[in-house]
Motif scaffolding. Structure first.
Motif, mmCIF file in Angstrom:
data_model
loop_
_atom_site.group_PDB
_atom_site.id
_atom_site.type_symbol
_atom_site.label_atom_id
_atom_site.label_comp_id
_atom_site.label_asym_id
_atom_site.label_seq_id
_atom_site.Cartn_x
_atom_site.Cartn_y
_atom_site.Cartn_z
ATOM 1 N N ALA A 59 -39.959 -1.915 106.268
ATOM 2 C CA ALA A 59 -40.272 -3.253 106.783
ATOM 3 C C ALA A 59 -39.767 -4.368 105.872
ATOM 4 N N ILE A 60 -39.744 -4.094 104.537
ATOM 5 C CA ILE A 60 -39.284 -5.128 103.606
ATOM 6 C C ILE A 60 -37.821 -5.466 103.900
ATOM 7 N N GLY A 61 -37.553 -6.698 104.150
ATOM 8 C CA GLY A 61 -36.207 -7.140 104.504
ATOM 9 C C GLY A 61 -36.120 -7.508 105.961
ATOM 10 N N VAL A 62 -36.863 -6.782 106.823
ATOM 11 C CA VAL A 62 -36.960 -7.163 108.235
ATOM 12 C C VAL A 62 -38.048 -8.221 108.380
ATOM 13 N N ILE A 63 -39.152 -7.999 107.660
ATOM 14 C CA ILE A 63 -40.248 -8.958 107.615
ATOM 15 C C ILE A 63 -40.316 -9.489 106.186
ATOM 16 N N THR A 64 -40.751 -10.705 106.017
ATOM 17 C CA THR A 64 -40.877 -11.267 104.677
ATOM 18 C C THR A 64 -41.880 -10.453 103.867
ATOM 19 N N PRO A 65 -41.650 -10.262 102.547
ATOM 20 C CA PRO A 65 -42.534 -9.435 101.729
ATOM 21 C C PRO A 65 -44.006 -9.837 101.795
ATOM 22 N N SER A 66 -44.293 -11.145 101.794
ATOM 23 C CA SER A 66 -45.695 -11.580 101.842
ATOM 24 C C SER A 66 -46.336 -11.234 103.176
ATOM 25 N N SER A 67 -45.573 -11.287 104.268
ATOM 26 C CA SER A 67 -46.114 -10.906 105.571
ATOM 27 C C SER A 67 -46.344 -9.399 105.647
ATOM 28 N N VAL A 68 -45.459 -8.638 105.002
ATOM 29 C CA VAL A 68 -45.602 -7.177 104.984
ATOM 30 C C VAL A 68 -46.914 -6.783 104.314
ATOM 31 N N ILE A 69 -47.143 -7.279 103.101
ATOM 32 C CA ILE A 69 -48.332 -6.876 102.349
ATOM 33 C C ILE A 69 -49.602 -7.438 102.983
ATOM 34 N N SER A 70 -49.484 -8.479 103.809
ATOM 35 C CA SER A 70 -50.660 -9.044 104.465
ATOM 36 C C SER A 70 -51.286 -8.088 105.479
ATOM 37 N N TYR A 71 -50.555 -7.050 105.847
ATOM 38 C CA TYR A 71 -51.116 -6.057 106.763
ATOM 39 C C TYR A 71 -52.308 -5.324 106.158
ATOM 40 N N ILE A 72 -52.521 -5.471 104.841
ATOM 41 C CA ILE A 72 -53.701 -4.892 104.220
ATOM 42 C C ILE A 72 -54.971 -5.500 104.818
ATOM 43 N N TYR A 73 -54.872 -6.753 105.296
ATOM 44 C CA TYR A 73 -56.027 -7.384 105.940
ATOM 45 C C TYR A 73 -56.403 -6.647 107.223
ATOM 46 N N LEU A 74 -55.398 -6.140 107.941
ATOM 47 C CA LEU A 74 -55.678 -5.372 109.148
ATOM 48 C C LEU A 74 -56.355 -4.048 108.796
ATOM 49 N N SER A 75 -56.023 -3.468 107.648
ATOM 50 C CA SER A 75 -56.700 -2.248 107.221
ATOM 51 C C SER A 75 -58.189 -2.508 107.041
ATOM 52 N N THR A 76 -58.512 -3.638 106.423
ATOM 53 C CA THR A 76 -59.918 -4.013 106.260
ATOM 54 C C THR A 76 -60.597 -4.173 107.609
#
Length: 305
Positions: A241-258
């Motif tokens: 996903a890194i490069g297709v989506i911005t890195p900060s948006s990628v890691i923000s998916y951790i919020y969905l895990s919560t």
């Protein structure tokens, strides 16, 4: 960027969030008597070995000196994060570390601004703050006023969070230089290999390797599961996903895990939703939707699969 690549990257990160959420229950099945740093080092090493045949098949095994150094730095960031997490958990609760981790996407956005300046960065600040606030409300449920972490735990895990926040933007920056042309398989293999070597070396100095004798067949089975699904699959999806989506948006998916963990408590464990949990779930949903839209407008370059 092709819209299909954008959609596949986000669907992959949705799966990433589900796998991360499921990993917490799986990790709890492993004996607590075994050194957690040793377990993580073994997980990363096993993942790297599983990826080795695919790496050779794709021809990503060749390495320059600068490329080796780049992977070593990224592997060290992984080792620092996991090492700091387990050290902090000796002095504070998982709730406190979970709350601190909500800062990682925001810190990632800061490093992204430094390493990869972009005019769309400002568009992601408010949605990320909204999602982070929602995640905090979900994580903090049931905590008491006397559960504040110690200064030592905050300092140690804070350093780990900085390392994890730097990981994605630095990966993308290095892929434009010394790691140019390196695909998700190569990135995952080499970063995990170096991360495993650093963690296992630490266990050698700390004496944590002695707990390996306590591993049972059941522990080994859960270790393989965590290595394949909670580590190998998630890191491959992350680098895809890194490069297709911005890195900060990628890691923000951790919020969905919560959010997924909370939904599991509601739907599977039949726990009644608390008012703060409902507010937090709504904030996470709105924030992530806004982040998805902003990452679509940014349209960064597609990575090689």
């Amino acid at each position: 960027m092709k819209h299909t690549g954008f959609a596949i990257a986000h669907l992959g990160m949705l799966l990433w969030a589900l796998l991360i959420a499921a990993s917490f229950s799986a990790a709890a099945q492993v004996s607590q008597a075994i050194d957690p740093v040793l377990l993580t080092g073994l997980r990363l090493l096993f993942c790297a070995l599983v990826f080795l045949p695919l790496l050779l098949f794709k021809g990503d095994a060749t390495m320059t000196r600068n490329g080796l150094l780049g992977h070593a730095v990224l592997g060290l960031l992984l080792a620092v994060y996991f090492g700091s997490l387990f050290e902090a958990l000796r002095y504070t609760s998982a709730v406190n570390t979970g709350t601190m981790f909500t800062l990682v996407p925001l810190l990632t956005l800061f490093f992204e601004a430094v390493l990869m300046p972009d005019s769309s960065l400002k568009q992601r600040v408010v949605p990320m703050l909204m999602a982070a606030a929602g995640a905090v409300l979900l994580v903090l449920k049931g905590t008491g006023p006397g559960e504040l972490p110690s200064l030592y735990a905050v300092s140690v895990y804070g350093a780990g969070c900085l390392a994890m926040a730097l990981y994605s933007p630095l990966s993308q920056r290095l892929k434009a230089g010394s790691l140019k042309g390196r695909g998700p398989v190569g990135m995952t293999f080499w970063n995990m290999l170096f991360g495993a070597l650093f963690l296992l070396a630490f266990c050698g100095f700390s004496g944590g390797w002695r707990s390996a004798s306590l591993l049972t067949l059941n522990d080994f089975g859960w270790l393989i599961y965590l290595a394949l699904f909670a580590t190998l699959a998630t890191f491959w999806l992350l680098h895809r996903a890194i490069g297709v989506i911005t890195p900060s948006s990628v890691i923000s998916y951790i919020y969905l895990s919560t959010l997924f963990i909370t939904l599991f408590h509601w739907l599977w464990l039949r726990q009644s939703p608390l008012p703060l949990e409902i507010i937090g779930a709504v904030l996470v949903g709105i924030g992530m939707l806004a982040l998805l839209m902003s990452s679509r407008r940014a349209m960064p370059a597609t990575v090689r699969g």
